[in-house]
Structure formats: structure tokens, C-alpha cells
Scaffold this motif. Structure first.
Motif, mmCIF file in Angstrom:
data_model
loop_
_atom_site.group_PDB
_atom_site.id
_atom_site.type_symbol
_atom_site.label_atom_id
_atom_site.label_comp_id
_atom_site.label_asym_id
_atom_site.label_seq_id
_atom_site.Cartn_x
_atom_site.Cartn_y
_atom_site.Cartn_z
ATOM 1 N N HIS A 71 33.745 39.771 -13.228
ATOM 2 C CA HIS A 71 33.999 38.763 -14.247
ATOM 3 C C HIS A 71 35.380 38.166 -14.001
ATOM 4 O O HIS A 71 36.347 38.914 -13.868
ATOM 5 C CB HIS A 71 33.981 39.385 -15.649
ATOM 6 N N PRO A 72 35.495 36.833 -13.957
ATOM 7 C CA PRO A 72 36.836 36.252 -13.794
ATOM 8 C C PRO A 72 37.663 36.498 -15.050
ATOM 9 O O PRO A 72 37.142 36.496 -16.164
ATOM 10 C CB PRO A 72 36.565 34.761 -13.585
ATOM 11 N N GLY A 73 38.946 36.736 -14.856
ATOM 12 C CA GLY A 73 39.831 36.981 -15.992
ATOM 13 C C GLY A 73 41.233 36.517 -15.690
ATOM 14 O O GLY A 73 41.511 35.978 -14.615
ATOM 15 N N LEU A 74 42.121 36.711 -16.644
ATOM 16 C CA LEU A 74 43.525 36.337 -16.489
ATOM 17 C C LEU A 74 44.417 37.530 -16.748
ATOM 18 O O LEU A 74 44.165 38.322 -17.649
ATOM 19 C CB LEU A 74 43.893 35.217 -17.471
ATOM 20 N N GLN A 75 45.484 37.634 -15.959
ATOM 21 C CA GLN A 75 46.483 38.658 -16.180
ATOM 22 C C GLN A 75 47.436 38.178 -17.264
ATOM 23 O O GLN A 75 47.416 37.011 -17.649
ATOM 24 C CB GLN A 75 47.252 38.938 -14.886
ATOM 25 N N SER A 76 48.274 39.059 -17.764
ATOM 26 C CA SER A 76 49.207 38.694 -18.831
ATOM 27 C C SER A 76 50.186 37.616 -18.399
ATOM 28 O O SER A 76 50.680 36.866 -19.218
ATOM 29 C CB SER A 76 49.966 39.931 -19.321
ATOM 30 N N ASN A 77 50.450 37.492 -17.104
ATOM 31 C CA ASN A 77 51.361 36.458 -16.629
ATOM 32 C C ASN A 77 50.649 35.141 -16.338
ATOM 33 O O ASN A 77 51.253 34.203 -15.837
ATOM 34 C CB ASN A 77 52.107 36.949 -15.387
#
Length: 123
Positions: free
Chosen positions: A31-37
């Protein structure tokens, strides 16, 4: 779900090859996601095929998770079976006079800080 770079940090050797194989076999979903940065990252979760394989091998799968969604709300799991009434969220109804101290100033060093935000020196 866990980002693949988090698995690498655990010190597991050849994790990328193993993870790639598990995805190809259908045991793990990506699943594509985003890191906190804000950087993009690939997240991984156990598929229903993976859950079934673990059960067959004798491992316990705690929760059957649906496909993740950015809009999916977190839901607390209540195992008691009782109806949750949210008693702790009701307005405070303590005994009469229990909050009287909040009307008086607090001393900070040589100053008094009043509930309205004003500060006066100690006389």
C-alpha cells in the motif's frame, strides 16, 4: 502495517528479497503511504491468503484487517460485551465548593497569577 525500511532496521538479512517474494505469492499486500517527513513509502500488510497460511501453520492472527484507507477511522476494540456509555466524558459534577480554589491567584516566585490572566506582585 509496517514500512519496509522499518523491517530492514531490525537487522533481518535479505528482507527485501523475502518481502518481494511474499508480495508476489500474495501473502503480503503493498500500500502506498507517507512518512512523517512527507516522503513516500511503501507499507505492507498481511493478506487474507497470508492470514490463512499462518493459521494453517498454527500461528494466531489477532485481527482480520480490511484494506487500509487514509480515511479509515480508528475504532477501539471492546471485549467486555457491555454497551459503552462514555461516563468519563460527562461534565464534572463534583461536590459543592470543590472548585473554589480556582477563583484565587497562584503564587509564582514574587508574583501572583490571577485566573483572569493578570499578574500582580506579592505585597
Amino acid at each position: 502495517m509496517a514500512p519496509s525500511n522499518a523491517l530492514v532496521k531490525t537487522g533481518i538479512g535479505a528482507v527485501h528479497e523475502s518481502l518481494k517474494w511474499l508480495v508476489e505469492q500474495g501473502y503480503v499486500k503493498e500500500h502506498p503511504g507517507l512518512q512523517s517527513n512527507g516522503a513516500s513509502s511503501m507499507l505492507h500488510s498481511l493478506s487474507s491468503k497470508g492470514q490463512a497460511a499462518l493459521r494453517k501453520a498454527g500461528a494466531a492472527v489477532a485481527i482480520e484487517c480490511p484494506d487500509p484507507s487514509p480515511a479509515m477511522a480508528r475504532v477501539a476494540s471492546d471485549t467486555s460485551g457491555a454497551l459503552y456509555m462514555g461516563e468519563e466524558l460527562r461534565p464534572f459534577t463534583g461536590r459543592a465548593g470543590s472548585m473554589d480554589a480556582m477563583r484565587h491567584p497562584s503564587r509564582f516566585g514574587e508574583n501572583l497569577r490571577h485566573p483572569d490572566g493578570s499578574i500582580t506582585p506579592v505585597a
